[in-house]
Design a protein around this motif. Structure first.
Motif, PDB file in Angstrom:
ATOM      1  N   ILE A   1       0.849  -1.192   0.000  1.00  0.00           N
ATOM      2  CA  ILE A   1       0.000   0.000   0.000  1.00  0.00           C
ATOM      3  C   ILE A   1       0.878   1.232   0.000  1.00  0.00           C
ATOM      4  O   ILE A   1       1.845   1.335   0.769  1.00  0.00           O
ATOM      5  N   CYS A   2       0.523   2.194  -0.884  1.00  0.00           N
ATOM      6  CA  CYS A   2       1.329   3.408  -0.968  1.00  0.00           C
ATOM      7  C   CYS A   2       0.581   4.592  -0.400  1.00  0.00           C
ATOM      8  O   CYS A   2       1.173   5.530   0.117  1.00  0.00           O
ATOM      9  N   ALA A   3      -0.776   4.556  -0.453  1.00  0.00           N
ATOM     10  CA  ALA A   3      -1.529   5.699   0.063  1.00  0.00           C
ATOM     11  C   ALA A   3      -2.899   5.258   0.549  1.00  0.00           C
ATOM     12  O   ALA A   3      -3.457   4.277   0.075  1.00  0.00           O
ATOM     13  N   LEU A   4      -3.421   6.032   1.527  1.00  0.00           N
ATOM     14  CA  LEU A   4      -4.776   5.793   2.037  1.00  0.00           C
ATOM     15  C   LEU A   4      -5.617   7.025   1.751  1.00  0.00           C
ATOM     16  O   LEU A   4      -5.224   8.148   2.070  1.00  0.00           O
ATOM     17  N   PHE A   5      -6.786   6.808   1.117  1.00  0.00           N
ATOM     18  CA  PHE A   5      -7.750   7.893   0.990  1.00  0.00           C
ATOM     19  C   PHE A   5      -8.967   7.514   1.819  1.00  0.00           C
ATOM     20  O   PHE A   5      -9.574   6.469   1.618  1.00  0.00           O
ATOM     21  N   SER A   6      -9.292   8.365   2.795  1.00  0.00           N
ATOM     22  CA  SER A   6     -10.416   8.073   3.675  1.00  0.00           C
ATOM     23  C   SER A   6     -11.504   9.128   3.469  1.00  0.00           C
ATOM     24  O   SER A   6     -11.200  10.311   3.315  1.00  0.00           O
ATOM     25  N   HIS A   7     -12.773   8.695   3.469  1.00  0.00           N
ATOM     26  CA  HIS A   7     -13.869   9.634   3.220  1.00  0.00           C
ATOM     27  C   HIS A   7     -14.123  10.573   4.391  1.00  0.00           C
ATOM     28  O   HIS A   7     -14.864  11.533   4.254  1.00  0.00           O
ATOM     29  N   ASN A   8     -13.589  10.244   5.576  1.00  0.00           N
ATOM     30  CA  ASN A   8     -13.615  11.264   6.641  1.00  0.00           C
ATOM     31  C   ASN A   8     -12.455  11.041   7.609  1.00  0.00           C
ATOM     32  O   ASN A   8     -11.802   9.990   7.589  1.00  0.00           O
ATOM     33  N   ASP A   9     -12.223  12.049   8.436  1.00  0.00           N
ATOM     34  CA  ASP A   9     -11.056  12.016   9.325  1.00  0.00           C
ATOM     35  C   ASP A   9     -11.174  10.947  10.404  1.00  0.00           C
ATOM     36  O   ASP A   9     -10.175  10.347  10.787  1.00  0.00           O
ATOM     37  N   ASP A  10     -12.389  10.742  10.915  1.00  0.00           N
ATOM     38  CA  ASP A  10     -12.550   9.768  11.995  1.00  0.00           C
ATOM     39  C   ASP A  10     -12.032   8.396  11.570  1.00  0.00           C
ATOM     40  O   ASP A  10     -11.293   7.741  12.289  1.00  0.00           O
ATOM     41  N   MET A  11     -12.449   7.960  10.369  1.00  0.00           N
ATOM     42  CA  MET A  11     -11.987   6.654   9.878  1.00  0.00           C
ATOM     43  C   MET A  11     -10.477   6.663   9.698  1.00  0.00           C
ATOM     44  O   MET A  11      -9.798   5.678  10.006  1.00  0.00           O
ATOM     45  N   ALA A  12      -9.940   7.788   9.198  1.00  0.00           N
ATOM     46  CA  ALA A  12      -8.497   7.868   8.971  1.00  0.00           C
ATOM     47  C   ALA A  12      -7.744   7.730  10.290  1.00  0.00           C
ATOM     48  O   ALA A  12      -6.709   7.065  10.352  1.00  0.00           O
ATOM     49  N   ILE A  13      -8.278   8.346  11.365  1.00  0.00           N
ATOM     50  CA  ILE A  13      -7.612   8.254  12.665  1.00  0.00           C
ATOM     51  C   ILE A  13      -7.559   6.797  13.129  1.00  0.00           C
ATOM     52  O   ILE A  13      -6.532   6.313  13.615  1.00  0.00           O
ATOM     53  N   GLY A  14      -8.682   6.077  12.948  1.00  0.00           N
ATOM     54  CA  GLY A  14      -8.693   4.652  13.277  1.00  0.00           C
ATOM     55  C   GLY A  14      -7.687   3.890  12.437  1.00  0.00           C
ATOM     56  O   GLY A  14      -6.952   3.026  12.929  1.00  0.00           O
ATOM     57  N   ALA A  15      -7.634   4.217  11.145  1.00  0.00           N
ATOM     58  CA  ALA A  15      -6.728   3.518  10.232  1.00  0.00           C
ATOM     59  C   ALA A  15      -5.271   3.772  10.609  1.00  0.00           C
ATOM     60  O   ALA A  15      -4.427   2.876  10.514  1.00  0.00           O
ATOM     61  N   ILE A  16      -4.982   5.012  11.033  1.00  0.00           N
ATOM     62  CA  ILE A  16      -3.609   5.344  11.430  1.00  0.00           C
ATOM     63  C   ILE A  16      -3.177   4.462  12.604  1.00  0.00           C
ATOM     64  O   ILE A  16      -2.061   3.931  12.643  1.00  0.00           O
ATOM     65  N   GLN A  17      -4.113   4.282  13.564  1.00  0.00           N
ATOM     66  CA  GLN A  17      -3.799   3.395  14.695  1.00  0.00           C
ATOM     67  C   GLN A  17      -3.505   1.975  14.208  1.00  0.00           C
ATOM     68  O   GLN A  17      -2.571   1.331  14.667  1.00  0.00           O
ATOM     69  N   ALA A  18      -4.327   1.496  13.266  1.00  0.00           N
ATOM     70  CA  ALA A  18      -4.136   0.142  12.750  1.00  0.00           C
ATOM     71  C   ALA A  18      -2.760   0.010  12.095  1.00  0.00           C
ATOM     72  O   ALA A  18      -2.059  -0.983  12.277  1.00  0.00           O
ATOM     73  N   MET A  19      -2.369   1.037  11.326  1.00  0.00           N
ATOM     74  CA  MET A  19      -1.073   0.970  10.637  1.00  0.00           C
ATOM     75  C   MET A  19       0.068   0.952  11.649  1.00  0.00           C
ATOM     76  O   MET A  19       1.014   0.174  11.531  1.00  0.00           O
ATOM     77  N   LYS A  20      -0.044   1.817  12.669  1.00  0.00           N
ATOM     78  CA  LYS A  20       1.035   1.875  13.659  1.00  0.00           C
ATOM     79  C   LYS A  20       1.143   0.545  14.403  1.00  0.00           C
ATOM     80  O   LYS A  20       2.242   0.063  14.671  1.00  0.00           O
ATOM     81  N   GLU A  21      -0.009  -0.043  14.735  1.00  0.00           N
ATOM     82  CA  GLU A  21       0.034  -1.313  15.451  1.00  0.00           C
ATOM     83  C   GLU A  21       0.620  -2.425  14.591  1.00  0.00           C
ATOM     84  O   GLU A  21       1.148  -3.407  15.099  1.00  0.00           O
ATOM     85  N   ALA A  22       0.520  -2.285  13.273  1.00  0.00           N
ATOM     86  CA  ALA A  22       1.087  -3.291  12.384  1.00  0.00           C
ATOM     87  C   ALA A  22       2.554  -2.977  12.087  1.00  0.00           C
ATOM     88  O   ALA A  22       3.168  -3.607  11.223  1.00  0.00           O
TER      89      ALA A  22
END
Lengths: 324, 316, 344
Positions: free
Chosen positions: B210-231
């Motif tokens: 994965i090279c980039a994430l496009f999220s339809h809103n910030d809330d989901m992006a914040i959750g996704a950022i946590q997922a990426m960091k945990e991985a």
């Protein structure tokens, strides 16, 4: 002398009248034909599905699919009118046949597999909304001259209130529901089923056939409710009426029907629906409640109605409660 | 007797509202996100500052409740109505009723599919444009290098999700180096974004593809950022993160270097709406049919820490 | 012979195995596991972890359902407890206060529903519906509609930490399920719950205080919901009162029923309900991994649920047994004729 079995119905009506009176004292304008007309129009779809839900609950069952079926109906009508040249009346007939068959299929599963209605209709809810998504994920406007005529049909009441076509359809649905539940052999079977399947078998009613017919009737009413909702909003939207099944169940219970089945009145549900509508109207008239207090207020008022009803019934039948 | 009573009461009610401060009914969708809460707070504040009596109604995500609320507002004879529509279609009838009662209606957040003469104006952002701004940023950022994008969609069927997706796809359409490899719904929520992002990471070779994430809103992006960091991944560096809304917590993530950019959707829709109403009440000025709010792009060079401080008490 | 415990959950285990095979067909790496940074990583671990909230809810729901009741409020209670925990942390109280207050909030919610049902005689579905509606308002009142974000690593550990290579939420639902099973089966509580569920009036005649039992099960359900709320809140390091646990009560009820528990009350199995929760999560994760367009999510879920229900239905099992018996009879005609002679 009033039949004691009518007490729940009378309690419901009494509470509605008292509640309306309280609203009137606070907001005198609540007692206008305009508000009364709105109450019928805004709750038409809810009333119609609640008629079906009443029959289901009288039989001791439950139907969680109705909200999703309304959404499916709206989408189906909108997509059919957009993509095919069919006349709306034909589309309505097709839709009602579909939703009735859908209900019948759920009834057959419930009877044939011995599965609880809660779960079968929950799966039905997923399915109906899922199919709505497959038809379209976007909301679709309905644009058809005949449809527009139906939408704008109303009778002007004195005081500028409007008695709309869909409001009348709801009242008719209650009349039909009343006749079906309280005046036909099928209705007697429904009550027998609600009293316990054993009793129903002893009474010689065919449990399987009755179960299929009950859920088919609820499917039919949900389809009709869907048509009315489409007329009300003039569009189809797959995300519409999420959670309406729970509101419908609440109206049936406020209307004095026992969730365990076997006791209740279809017309009680009408007052349950109007009471729900009154709660909503009151909150809008008040206009000061925040989003969270709105939810808390709806819950508290619901609880108050149910507790008040229990109290009235206990007052009305002191001996029965002592026995029970 | 009863009829005349009701009639006289109706007249009484009408004269009472006419003599007091202007009454504006506001039909809000509900309170499904922090952004929505901020919009409600700001609308209340704006009304208070201008001495407008705001009647608030929460529709709990249901169009039928919004229509019923509008009818009640009309029955009460309010002076104007603000409507944040939950869906684009199905408003014609109730708006006609408002028009017949000569009550101006202003739409907030988005436009609807209805004849333009049925409402006074719409204040909002163009969701397609927001998606385009986000897509354009990514196109410029990767500068022709191949890039696999994963997309977190909003609630299936919501017009914002459909339009932001459309806009983003439009922006990257002419750039074959950019490809959306996975797209699923996270229901606009933080936990939804996190769960879906975890599955993207599993499905795309531990996130290395994965090279980039496009999220339809910030809330989901914040959750996704946590997922990426945990991985064990580094969002903002290994995986470019672009999203829409500009809520305070996302600026915090940007300040920490975990996110790259966001497109602002201002929660102050009521300000321009009240401006238009006041001008109309003063001398009958008709506003344009669409008052578009700015879809400003914020990147890490726009002082994210400062933006966080400025926004954190706005009711998000 | 199989031990009775394994036999009870066999249909659920078979369903889960078939489902895993199905998901592996569309996503071949589903069963792949690897070990890095001191933790196990793979889609199966994700299922175990993401299934935690519904698994926790299903534990309490099973007990409620065994009394013939239902608890629609659990999703909302998750939101309340999450909001309470986050508010406590934001206000500067420590981990223990946050946990204590959240669990207490869950108990209170259960006590409220339990009182309405046991003392006022309100039907469970309506009593818990009231809490379902107004409870979310209470949660939003606490957070004022915002997402309350906090930074307390000890609390986040409960949602996204690892212990012995396994995510903490997995330990939590394993521990909660084991503890509940031990308490319920080693004491008379389980029998009492079943007795109330089979016939409340008869159980009262035999001296069981049905009201206390009802209060107990709804409070346990509230406690399980509180744990689920804590896990969800800790996972995203914030309390999202608007969306936490939204519609999860339906998944929890579904898990309970897939676990073979009758909604009419009576005999119950907590392990089967927890496996039911894993079945639902396998469907959800499978859909995400498969990469279908989002508009198919619900239809796929509905189709799989219907298929599972049909295959697990008690009446169909009877039909199948009869078919199987007929087949054996065809294959081994000798003993069958004996039986036939004996039967009329």
């Amino acid at each position: 002398m009033i039949n004691p079995r009518r007490y729940p119905l009378l309690a419901t009506i009494a509470i509605f009248v008292i509640a309306y009176a309280i609203c009137y004292v606070q907001f005198p304008y609540m007692l206008s034909t305009r508000v009364a007309g709105n109450l019928l129009t805004d709750n038409a779809y809810l009333g119609i599905v609640a008629v079906g839900m009443t029959v289901v609950i009288l039989s001791g069952g439950i139907d969680l699919s109705v909200g999703a079926v309304i959404a499916f109906s709206g989408v189906f009508i909108a997509v059919m009118l957009r993509d095919t040249g069919l006349h709306p009346v034909l589309v309505f007939a097709l839709l009602l046949a579909l939703t009735t068959a859908f209900g019948a299929a759920m009834g057959a599963l419930i009877h044939r597999l011995g599965m609880p209605p809660f779960i079968v209709t929950l799966a039905g809810m997923f399915l109906a909304r899922g199919v709505a998504y497959m038809l379209t994920i976007d909301s679709v406007a309905i644009d058809h001259p005949f449809f527009d005529t139906l939408q704008s049909t109303y009778w002007l009441m004195p005081g500028k209130g409007r008695l709309t076509l869909i409001g009348v359809i709801m009242l008719l649905a209650f009349v039909v529901g009343h006749v079906v539940a309280h005046r036909t052999r099928f209705g007697a079977n429904v009550f027998a089923l609600g009293g316990g399947q054993q009793t129903a078998r002893l009474m010689g009613s065919r449990v399987g056939r009755t179960t299929v017919m009950i859920y088919a009737f609820s499917g039919l009413m949900a389809g009709l409710g869907g048509i009315v909702f489409a007329l009300y909003t003039g569009s189809g939207y797959p995300l519409a009426t999420v959670g309406t099944e729970l509101t419908a169940i609440a109206t049936v219970v406020i209307g004095g029907t026992l969730l365990s089945g076997g006791a209740g009145y279809v017309f009680g549900t009408l007052f349950g629906v109007l009471t729900m509508g009154l709660i909503q109207t009151y909150i809008v008239f008040d206009g000061t409640l925040s989003s969270w207090w709105t939810k808390i207020a709806i819950g508290v008022l619901l609880l108050a109605f149910i507790v008040l009803q229990k109290a009235l019934l206990r007052l009305g039948t002191p001996r029965a409660s002592a026995l029970g | 007797m009863k009829k005349s009573l009701a009639l006289s009461l109706a007249l009484l009610g009408f004269s009472a509202t006419a003599s007091a401060a202007q009454v504006v009914g506001f039909s809000q969708i509900g309170s499904e996100s922090g952004w929505r809460a901020a919009e409600t707070t700001i609308t209340r504040k704006q009304a208070e500052q201008r001495g407008i009596d705001l009647k608030f109604s929460d529709a709990q995500q249901r169009q039928e409740n919004q229509i019923a609320a509008l009818r009640s507002f009309i029955a009460q004879g309010v002076d104007a109505i603000l409507l944040a529509p939950v869906v684009a279609t199905g408003w014609d009838n109730v708006l006609k009723e408002a028009k017949e009662s000569e009550i101006p209606v202003i739409l907030l957040d988005r436009q609807i599919d209805a004849p333009k003469d049925l409402y006074m104006t719409a204040v909002g952002a163009d969701s397609v444009h927001e998606g385009e701004v986000a897509g354009q940023w990514l196109v410029d950022k990767v500068a022709g290098k191949p890039c696999n994008v994963v997309e977190l969609q909003g609630t299936t069927g919501s017009s914002v999700a459909i339009e932001r997706k459309q806009g983003f796809e439009k922006a990257i359409a002419d750039h074959p180096n950019l490809k959306i490899v996975r797209s699923q719904t996270g229901d606009f929520t933080r936990s939804g974004g996190k769960e879906v992002m975890e599955s993207f990471i599993r499905a795309e070779n531990g996130g290395r593809d994965i090279c980039a994430l496009f999220s339809h809103n910030d809330d989901m992006a914040i959750g996704a950022i946590q997922a990426m960091k945990e991985a064990g991944l580094h969002p903002g560096k290994e995986i470019l993160t672009i999203s829409i809304d500009a809520v305070p917590d996302y600026f915090k993530a940007m300040a920490n270097g975990d996110a790259n950019a966001t497109v602002e959707l201002t929660p102050n829709m009521a300000g321009p709406a009240f401006d238009a109403l006041e001008a109309y009440w003063k001398d009958g000025t008709q506003p344009p049919k669409f008052i578009q709010t700015d879809s400003k792009l914020y990147t890490q060079s726009d002082d994210p820490e400062g933006e966080y401080q400025r926004r954190k008490d706005l009711g998000y | 012979m199989m031990p009775a415990g394994v036999k009870r959950v066999l249909p659920q285990l078979i369903t889960l195995a078939v489902l895993v095979a199905l998901v592996s067909a569309v996503f071949p790496d589903f069963l792949q596991l690897h070990y890095s940074d001191g933790r196990l990583i793979g889609p199966v671990i994700d299922v175990l972890k993401r299934g935690a909230p519904v698994a926790l809810l299903a534990i309490g729901m099973t007990l409620v359902v065994a009394t013939g009741g239902i608890d629609l409020s659990v999703g909302t209670v998750m939101a309340i407890t999450g909001a309470v925990a986050a508010a406590a942390i934001v206000a500067g109280h420590g981990l223990l206060w946050a946990l204590g207050l959240a669990l207490a909030a869950g108990l209170c919610a259960g006590l409220f529903s339990g009182c309405l049902i046991a003392f006022l005689g309100i039907q469970p579905i309506v009593a818990t519906l009231i809490l379902m509606i107004s409870g979310r308002g209470i949660a939003q009142l606490i957070t004022e509609g915002r997402i309350l974000t906090f930074n307390l690593p000890a609390f986040s550990f409960l949602g996204s930490g690892h212990l012995l290579g396994i995510p903490v939420p997995v330990w939590l639902w394993l521990a909660a399920a084991t503890l509940t099973v031990v308490v319920v089966r080693r004491t008379a509580l389980g029998l009492l719950i079943e007795a109330v569920g089979i016939n409340r009036r008869a159980s009262a005649l035999t001296g069981i205080n049905a009201r206390v039992i009802l209060l107990a099960v709804y409070m346990i359900s509230g406690l399980c919901a509180a744990l689920a709320g804590i896990v969800t809140t800790a996972d995203i390091r914030g309390a999202d009162a608007n969306n936490a646990g939204l519609w999860l009560e339906l998944d929890a009820i579904l898990a309970t029923v897939i676990g073979g528990n009758s909604l009419l009350g009576g005999r119950f199995s907590i392990p089967a309900a927890v496996i039911g929760a894993l079945i639902i999560q396998t469907i959800n994760t499978g859909i995400l991994l498969a990469g279908f367009p989002t508009e198919y999510n619900l239809v796929i879920k509905a189709a799989l649920v219907v298929a599972i229900l049909v295959l697990q239905s008690p009446l169909l099992a009877g039909d199948l047994k009869r078919v199987a018996a007929r087949l054996t009879r065809l294959r081994h005609p000798a003993p069958a004729t004996k039986k036939e002679r004996a039967s009329p």
